[in-house]
Design a protein around this motif. Structure first.
Motif, PDB file in Angstrom:
ATOM      1  N   GLN A  60       0.844  -1.183   0.000  1.00  0.00           N
ATOM      2  CA  GLN A  60       0.000   0.000   0.000  1.00  0.00           C
ATOM      3  C   GLN A  60       0.889   1.247   0.000  1.00  0.00           C
ATOM      4  O   GLN A  60       1.919   1.245   0.662  1.00  0.00           O
ATOM      5  CB  GLN A  60      -0.901   0.014   1.243  1.00  0.00           C
ATOM      6  CG  GLN A  60      -1.793  -1.191   1.387  1.00  0.00           C
ATOM      7  CD  GLN A  60      -2.895  -1.248   0.340  1.00  0.00           C
ATOM      8  OE1 GLN A  60      -3.153  -0.261  -0.347  1.00  0.00           O
ATOM      9  NE2 GLN A  60      -3.536  -2.404   0.210  1.00  0.00           N
ATOM     10  N   GLU A  77      -1.648  -1.306  -4.002  1.00  0.00           N
ATOM     11  CA  GLU A  77      -2.170  -2.680  -3.978  1.00  0.00           C
ATOM     12  C   GLU A  77      -1.406  -3.619  -4.913  1.00  0.00           C
ATOM     13  O   GLU A  77      -1.989  -4.471  -5.580  1.00  0.00           O
ATOM     14  CB  GLU A  77      -3.671  -2.676  -4.304  1.00  0.00           C
ATOM     15  CG  GLU A  77      -4.483  -1.862  -3.309  1.00  0.00           C
ATOM     16  CD  GLU A  77      -5.973  -1.874  -3.594  1.00  0.00           C
ATOM     17  OE1 GLU A  77      -6.749  -1.992  -2.648  1.00  0.00           O
ATOM     18  OE2 GLU A  77      -6.350  -1.757  -4.777  1.00  0.00           O
ATOM     19  N   MET A  86      -6.646  -7.261  -0.540  1.00  0.00           N
ATOM     20  CA  MET A  86      -6.227  -7.374   0.853  1.00  0.00           C
ATOM     21  C   MET A  86      -5.458  -8.674   1.059  1.00  0.00           C
ATOM     22  O   MET A  86      -5.743  -9.694   0.427  1.00  0.00           O
ATOM     23  CB  MET A  86      -7.462  -7.332   1.757  1.00  0.00           C
ATOM     24  CG  MET A  86      -7.184  -7.298   3.237  1.00  0.00           C
ATOM     25  SD  MET A  86      -8.739  -7.156   4.181  1.00  0.00           S
ATOM     26  CE  MET A  86      -8.087  -7.033   5.846  1.00  0.00           C
ATOM     27  N   ASN A  92      -4.044 -10.832   7.103  1.00  0.00           N
ATOM     28  CA  ASN A  92      -4.631  -9.659   7.735  1.00  0.00           C
ATOM     29  C   ASN A  92      -6.144  -9.805   7.847  1.00  0.00           C
ATOM     30  O   ASN A  92      -6.751  -9.436   8.863  1.00  0.00           O
ATOM     31  CB  ASN A  92      -4.293  -8.400   6.939  1.00  0.00           C
ATOM     32  CG  ASN A  92      -2.916  -7.861   7.246  1.00  0.00           C
ATOM     33  OD1 ASN A  92      -2.324  -8.177   8.272  1.00  0.00           O
ATOM     34  ND2 ASN A  92      -2.392  -7.038   6.356  1.00  0.00           N
ATOM     35  N   THR A 115      -0.654  -2.289   9.737  1.00  0.00           N
ATOM     36  CA  THR A 115      -0.209  -2.569   8.376  1.00  0.00           C
ATOM     37  C   THR A 115       1.131  -1.924   8.032  1.00  0.00           C
ATOM     38  O   THR A 115       1.775  -2.338   7.076  1.00  0.00           O
ATOM     39  CB  THR A 115      -1.259  -2.098   7.355  1.00  0.00           C
ATOM     40  OG1 THR A 115      -1.503  -0.695   7.552  1.00  0.00           O
ATOM     41  CG2 THR A 115      -2.562  -2.859   7.526  1.00  0.00           C
ATOM     42  N   ASN A 171       3.890   0.558   4.340  1.00  0.00           N
ATOM     43  CA  ASN A 171       3.732  -0.057   3.021  1.00  0.00           C
ATOM     44  C   ASN A 171       2.657  -1.141   2.979  1.00  0.00           C
ATOM     45  O   ASN A 171       2.508  -1.839   1.975  1.00  0.00           O
ATOM     46  CB  ASN A 171       5.060  -0.651   2.542  1.00  0.00           C
ATOM     47  CG  ASN A 171       6.082   0.420   2.229  1.00  0.00           C
ATOM     48  OD1 ASN A 171       5.742   1.465   1.694  1.00  0.00           O
ATOM     49  ND2 ASN A 171       7.331   0.184   2.582  1.00  0.00           N
ATOM     50  N   GLY A 172       1.939  -1.326   4.082  1.00  0.00           N
ATOM     51  CA  GLY A 172       0.849  -2.298   4.092  1.00  0.00           C
ATOM     52  C   GLY A 172       1.248  -3.726   4.376  1.00  0.00           C
ATOM     53  O   GLY A 172       0.408  -4.625   4.354  1.00  0.00           O
TER      54      GLY A 172
END
Length: 418
Positions: A163, A166, A199, A203, A248, A251-252
């Motif tokens: 992120q 994505e 996603m 997570n 997260t 950077n996710g």
């Protein structure tokens, strides 16, 4: 917490926040009277009356008989519940050979729940995107026939998801590198009013387990807000929830317990480092050590893990040794996670859920060393649907907290169709 106008916050911002607060509180309660809603939100009764009226006009709230009726004569008290029967959220989770689909309305009521076979040619994300798009198209037809407008789609991938953007940097099992799955899907799927998101599966599962604990503790003095989740199935993954939000990172891709280094001079890991947890306790490693390599080749990793557990329970020497060694490494990582994050609960999933009672989140007795952080370890309660359920729930809660985005997006869609 209710919002008030202040520096950098306009009246419109406050109103938007408060209407989302009202809808979210109703959803968490299931059903709640206006007086209880005012107490729960801290908003004045007059503000509650105004916001509730707007939400009812928008078709997002409805009145029902209060399930907790006041005693005494007179009419039964009315309560509020989330409506939104015509607003849908769709979740799609895929693994190597299967896709899981869930669609719910704004109140979380099931509309579609199904599984289908999936063919994932190695290194061919476009073939996967084609199949996922076909699944979504079929679900949208079902929802359209029921008069439901899906406003958001979330796709759950068995890989880290960077992120913003994505991007899937690597999916070892799929043979992918630097894949923009969201872009591939947007090329194939007609736009939804509030878009499409991708996603990470761990997570999503972490959020599902957190929500279960959160709901169970809602009446307690200290409800659950912080959870660490670690699972072992196709690999070792996990997620962490802090203050009710997924952790997260910038950077996710924060919290990848499978790639915590436990042996600095250990064997190379596909991630490029050495001695990661997956290299000593990954499910494929454990299966091989238990003498189930041929079984895995013939039947697949999920079946091999089930056989591993069966043999370990039966006292098979190789299986017992393999599982015991894996649990030792898992405990070390859990202890480090707890020391850093200090969650209230640790949840283990995949085949590890059957060994929660043998895992500790600290290698020492917390009673003997009260300064050492610890947390109870529990087995995951969600099964194969954890990932898609967690993802859908998180997106639904996002919509509940921004109801005017939903309303405005639907109005724009209606205007565009005229």
């Amino acid at each position: 917490m209710r919002a008030s106008p202040g520096e950098g916050r306009s009246v419109a911002d406050v109103r938007s926040h408060n209407v989302g607060l009202v809808l979210t509180r109703v959803d968490r309660a299931g059903a709640i009277a206006r007086t209880g809603l005012a107490a729960a939100t801290g908003l004045a009764p007059g503000a509650i009356t105004l916001l509730v009226g707007e939400l009812m006009d928008a078709g997002m709230l409805r009145e029902i008989d209060d399930p907790v009726r006041e005693s005494g004569p007179g009419r039964p008290r009315r309560a509020l519940a989330v409506a939104g029967e015509r607003i849908g959220v769709v979740g799609v989770r895929f693994v190597l050979d299967e896709v899981f689909v869930s669609a719910v309305d704004l109140a979380g009521r099931d509309l579609v729940r199904e599984r289908a076979a999936l063919h994932t040619p190695p290194g061919d994300p476009e073939a996967v995107a084609d199949q996922l798009a076909a699944v979504v198209a079929r679900v949208r037809r079902v929802l359209d026939e029921a008069g439901v407008t899906p406003v958001r789609l979330v796709v759950v991938a068995p890989a880290p998801v960077l992120q913003p953007g994505e991007i899937i940097p690597v999916a070892i099992d799929l043979g992918w590198r630097d894949v923009d799955l969201a872009a591939l899907l947007r090329e194939r799927i007609p736009p939804l009013p509030l878009g499409l998101r991708v996603m990470n599966d761990a997570n999503a599962a972490a959020y599902a387990e957190f929500a279960e604990l959160e709901a169970a503790s809602s009446g307690e003095k200290t409800p659950v807000t912080d959870v660490v989740y670690l699972k072992s199935d196709t690999g070792i993954g996990g997620g962490a929830v802090s203050g009710g939000q997924l952790l997260t990172g910038v950077n996710g891709v924060a919290f990848e317990p499978g790639h915590v280094i436990v042996l600095p001079d250990g064997v190379p890991c596909p991630c490029g480092r050495r001695g990661c947890l997956v290299t000593v306790a990954g499910p494929d490693v454990v299966v091989e050590r238990a003498g189930l390599g041929a079984f895995r080749s013939a039947h697949g990793l999920p079946a091999a893990l089930a056989e591993l557990v069966r043999r370990e329970r039966a006292g098979d020497v190789a299986a017992v040794a393999a599982v015991s060694d894996a649990l030792r490494w898992i405990e070390i990582v859990l202890a480090n996670c707890v020391a850093i994050l200090q969650p209230q609960v640790v949840v283990v999933g995949g085949y590890l859920s059957g060994y929660a009672d043998r895992l500790r989140s600290t290698p020492v007795d917390p009673d003997a060393a009260p300064g050492i952080p610890s947390a109870p370890v529990r087995g995951a309660v969600h099964g194969d649907d954890a990932e898609v359920d967690g993802a859908v729930l998180r997106e639904r809660r996002d919509l509940l907290s921004h109801p005017w985005r939903v309303r405005d997006a639907l109005r724009e869609g209606e205007a565009a169709s005229i």
